[in-house]
Design an enzyme around this catalytic site. Structure first.
Site, PDB file in Angstrom:
ATOM      1  N   SER A 263       0.995  -1.392   0.223  1.00 31.13           N
ATOM      2  CA  SER A 263       0.042  -0.070  -0.155  1.00 31.13           C
ATOM      3  C   SER A 263       0.767   1.347  -0.163  1.00 31.13           C
ATOM      4  O   SER A 263       0.581   2.181  -0.761  1.00 31.13           O
ATOM      5  CB  SER A 263      -1.099  -0.110   1.172  1.00 31.13           C
ATOM      6  OG  SER A 263      -1.696  -1.235   1.240  1.00 31.13           O
ATOM      7  N   HIS A 289      -2.492   6.438   3.964  1.00 28.90           N
ATOM      8  CA  HIS A 289      -2.801   5.130   3.942  1.00 28.90           C
ATOM      9  C   HIS A 289      -3.951   4.847   5.059  1.00 28.90           C
ATOM     10  O   HIS A 289      -4.857   4.014   4.780  1.00 28.90           O
ATOM     11  CB  HIS A 289      -1.534   4.496   4.628  1.00 28.90           C
ATOM     12  CG  HIS A 289      -1.736   2.937   4.971  1.00 28.90           C
ATOM     13  ND1 HIS A 289      -2.033   2.539   6.053  1.00 28.90           N
ATOM     14  CD2 HIS A 289      -1.777   1.975   3.920  1.00 28.90           C
ATOM     15  CE1 HIS A 289      -2.287   1.054   6.228  1.00 28.90           C
ATOM     16  NE2 HIS A 289      -2.162   0.697   4.731  1.00 28.90           N
TER      17      HIS A 289
END
Length: 470
Positions: A263, A289
């Site tokens: 990610s 995130h």
């Protein structure tokens, strides 16, 4: 009926000609090509081979000659430098076969392309997705070329540039550099290889910002890296494919951390301005995130070096406590990191004294909690993190101004519509205190907690390996 073999003879070195091409040339009745290239294959020709060489821009004429000879029953090899299918003769031969309705058999033999040879001389720059663009606008309109340049730059492709400059084509490579600098970092590696595989071969590497288009000519191949490309300490141009991380250590990495690493790498590749200090980027990656909100690029405020300064205070033992306005912030701070670093995270909101103090002073419970925290942690051993209450942040600002408390640092991410923006502005004048702030109305306990986690794990930033305490 004869046959046409379209053969790539490589960039110029005899050692870069494939055995299949060598055999084809040696067994041909006729060899057709641009006259400059015959110097590279003369030793391969069989005695009596008919050689038909023409000048530059005579490609169609060469193709027609090849078909005439093949239709006479001869085996004809048409040579191209590099690979015949990449800006070479192969497409023209196949198009002409179609147009003539010719029964001549056509075979293509691949060769080592100039970009492949250039890449091998630079190190390993084409280890991931790549594209090739020619800047020659003789057959392709410049607007089309510029569109392709934009797409290559924005798509984060490793980009190989053919025909970068000539006497008449002097400005196009400057324009390409300008377009790439709009979306790539100035540090992006660039390689220039001139006369690859030939006697006067030269190899240069630089950054995108330092790259001088005037160093290129019509015999130069330019290679521009993607966002992951880098120059090694020895000067090798490397674009990782991703295998290096697949080690035993990675196999032991927990699934949650693997997802977090992927990610973060995705987020970094999509940043508008990735060329920011590492400590700020680390906090920004955590913020995006947590929220999936790329507006954080504009909203995240950090004092210069604030994240690094706070991390140093954690490591040297200055910061012993993290104090939050609400329980949800402390719940989100990684317990593994706290244990590893010997730090306590707490909120005073649940302290029995808070309710009585709030009622007595006519203030909110979060304000009362910050007053108690300031009494017990007045001398710079605490990092204050706010994820909910602007009144608590305003209370801290007033206590700092009065000299009651000296925080080791402040993370300010309260959320809402009343006094939220003002509360964040109130702490900015305290230049002696490292601060991380989410400007505007946005914020939240999850943001405050993730920014604390960013501070606690800054030593993972350089390798972009978040989540060790997940």
């Amino acid at each position: 009926m004869g046959k046409i073999i379209v053969a790539g003879i490589g960039p110029g070195s005899p050692s870069d000609i494939t055995p299949a091409v060598t055999e084809a040339i040696a067994s041909s009745d006729v060899v057709v090509g641009y006259k400059h290239y015959f110097q590279y294959i003369t030793p391969l020709l069989a005695p009596g081979t008919e050689c038909i060489d023409t000048g530059m821009k005579k490609e169609q004429e060469r193709a027609e000659l090849a078909f005439r000879k093949a239709e006479e029953g001869k085996t004809v090899t048409v040579i191209s430098s590099g690979d015949a299918g990449i800006y070479g003769m192969a497409p023209l031969i196949y198009e002409m076969k179609e147009k003539r309705g010719s029964a001549v058999e056509v075979e293509t033999l691949p060769g080592i392309s100039a970009f492949q040879k250039a890449a091998s001389l630079l190190g390993a720059p084409i280890g991931h997705d790549l594209c090739i663009i020619s800047l020659s606008d003789l057959l392709t309109p410049w607007p089309t070329i510029e569109k392709r340049i934009r797409m290559a730059a924005e798509g984060d492709f490793v980009t190989c540039v053919y025909n970068p400059r000539s006497r008449q084509r002097f400005w196009q490579l400057f324009r390409l550099k300008e377009l790439f600098l709009k979306v790539r970092t100035p540090e992006t590696p660039v390689g220039l290889v001139t006369n690859a595989g030939r006697v006067d071969e030269t190899v240069k590497v630089s950054s995108l910002s330092d790259f001088n288009p005037e160093d290129a000519d019509m015999f130069t191949v330019v290679l521009i890296g993607n966002s992951q490309s880098y120059l090694s300490k020895e000067g090798h141009f490397i674009t990782p494919r991703g295998y290096f991380g697949e080690t035993e250590e990675d196999e032991e990495t927990k699934p949650g951390q693997k997802i977090m690493i992927k990610s973060f790498r995705t987020i970094e590749s999509e940043l508008r301005h990735p060329e920011i200090p590492l400590d700020r980027k680390w906090a920004l990656l955590h913020a995006i995130h947590t929220t999936a909100d790329f507006e954080m690029e504009d909203l995240l405020y950090t004092d210069p070096g604030a994240v690094e300064a706070l991390y140093r205070k954690v490591k040297d033992g200055t910061i012993k406590t993290i104090i939050s306005d609400v329980t949800m912030v402390t719940s989100g701070v990684r317990k593994g990191a706290l244990e590893r670093l010997g730090i306590e995270a707490k909120t005073y909101l649940t302290d029995a004294r808070v309710k009585a103090l709030a009622e007595e002073k006519g203030i909110t419970r979060t304000q009362a909690g910050i007053r108690l925290a300031a009494e017990e942690h007045p001398d710079g051993d605490a990092l204050f993190a706010f994820g909910n209450a602007p009144t608590a942040l305003m209370e801290l600002a007033n206590l700092i101004r009065k000299g009651v408390v000296r925080p080791a640092g402040i993370i300010a991410a309260p959320v809402g519509f009343v006094h939220v923006i003002e509360s964040k502005q109130m702490i900015k004048p305290f230049s002696h205190i490292p601060k991380i702030i989410i400007d505007g109305r946005k914020g939240g306990s999850n943001l405050a907690a993730t920014l604390v986690n960013a501070v606690l794990t800054l030593d993972d930033a350089e390798l972009l390996r978040p989540g060790r305490d997940v």
